[in-house]
Motif scaffolding. Structure first.
Motif, PDB file in Angstrom:
ATOM      1  N   SER A  75      -1.377   5.047   2.250  1.00  0.00           N
ATOM      2  CA  SER A  75      -0.621   6.713   1.647  1.00  0.00           C
ATOM      3  C   SER A  75       0.197   6.555   3.837  1.00  0.00           C
ATOM      4  CB  SER A  75      -1.678   7.219   1.787  1.00  0.00           C
ATOM      5  OG  SER A  75      -2.109   8.181   2.590  1.00  0.00           O
ATOM      6  N   ASN A 172       0.598   3.442  -5.022  1.00  0.00           N
ATOM      7  CA  ASN A 172      -0.271   4.098  -3.883  1.00  0.00           C
ATOM      8  C   ASN A 172       1.199   4.706  -3.550  1.00  0.00           C
ATOM      9  OD1 ASN A 172      -0.947   5.690  -1.953  1.00  0.00           O
ATOM     10  ND2 ASN A 172      -3.351   4.919  -1.616  1.00  0.00           N
ATOM     11  N   ASN A 173       1.419   5.830  -3.058  1.00  0.00           N
ATOM     12  CA  ASN A 173       2.738   6.176  -2.268  1.00  0.00           C
ATOM     13  C   ASN A 173       3.970   5.632  -3.213  1.00  0.00           C
ATOM     14  OD1 ASN A 173       2.507   8.507  -1.019  1.00  0.00           O
ATOM     15  ND2 ASN A 173       2.911   7.175   1.102  1.00  0.00           N
TER      16      ASN A 173
END
Length: 194
Positions: A75, A172-173
């Motif tokens: 992140s 993720n992100n």
């Protein structure tokens, strides 16, 4: 359940206040006792526990054998902070140090909640033990069993389509992550095993 009388009695017996690790351990023991006394048709099996612990391995082990909280590696802002077997939450913050026993106790407490959430979501839907274990692993990592197409397809009995959905949860992100790709592949394999 009102736990205050239990804590008051133990505090009185010990003649002192609790440390936070003792509070966590006592909470975990109470949760385990409640779970043990509550019949549950579904439980996380050894295959599911092993899969989760493989991917949520205790990281950031210090020289003295304790573990330090670390930021989410994928992140942008490092959130959520994590410790032990993938434990996150408002109490997990930079600089937090736990023993192995604290990591294990928190995992037992957390996993009981995730197992219960998946079991409640599935209700009476036909589900094999391996499917259940894979879905708990997925939910433990994503928290998304209720809002996922994967969960909806499973409940509809569309197992092949549900199995294919694991591979969509690798970002993720906004970026695909190799670790998530590998974890989802293993979850899908377990899900598809009779």
């Amino acid at each position: 359940m009102d736990r205050k009388p239990i804590f008051d009695q133990v505090r009185s017996t010990l003649g002192r206040a609790f440390s936070q690790p003792e509070v966590d351990a006592l909470d975990a023991a109470i949760d385990a006792a409640i779970e043990e006394g509550t019949p549950s048709p579904r439980a996380l099996g050894p295959a599911g526990t092993a899969l989760i612990k493989t991917w949520e391995g205790c990281e950031k082990r210090l020289k003295d054998g304790t573990f330090e909280a670390y930021p989410d590696p994928g992140s942008a802002d490092g959130r959520p902070w994590t410790i032990g077997w993938g434990s996150t939450g408002p109490d997990i913050r930079p600089g937090l140090i736990w023993t192995q026993a604290q990591c294990d106790a928190r995992f037992e407490r957390d996993i009981a909640a995730y197992v219960r959430e998946v079991a409640e979501f599935l209700s009476a839907s036909p589900t094999s033990a391996n499917q259940f274990d894979a879905l708990v692993s997925f939910h433990y990592n994503t928290g998304a069993i209720r809002r996922s197409t994967l969960g909806a397809l499973h409940k509809a009995g569309r197992f092949a389509e549900a199995r294919a959905e694991f591979g969509r949860w690798i970002h993720n992100n906004g970026k695909p992550m190799k670790g998530l790709q590998n974890r989802r592949r293993e979850e899908a394999e377990l899900y598809g095993t009779a």
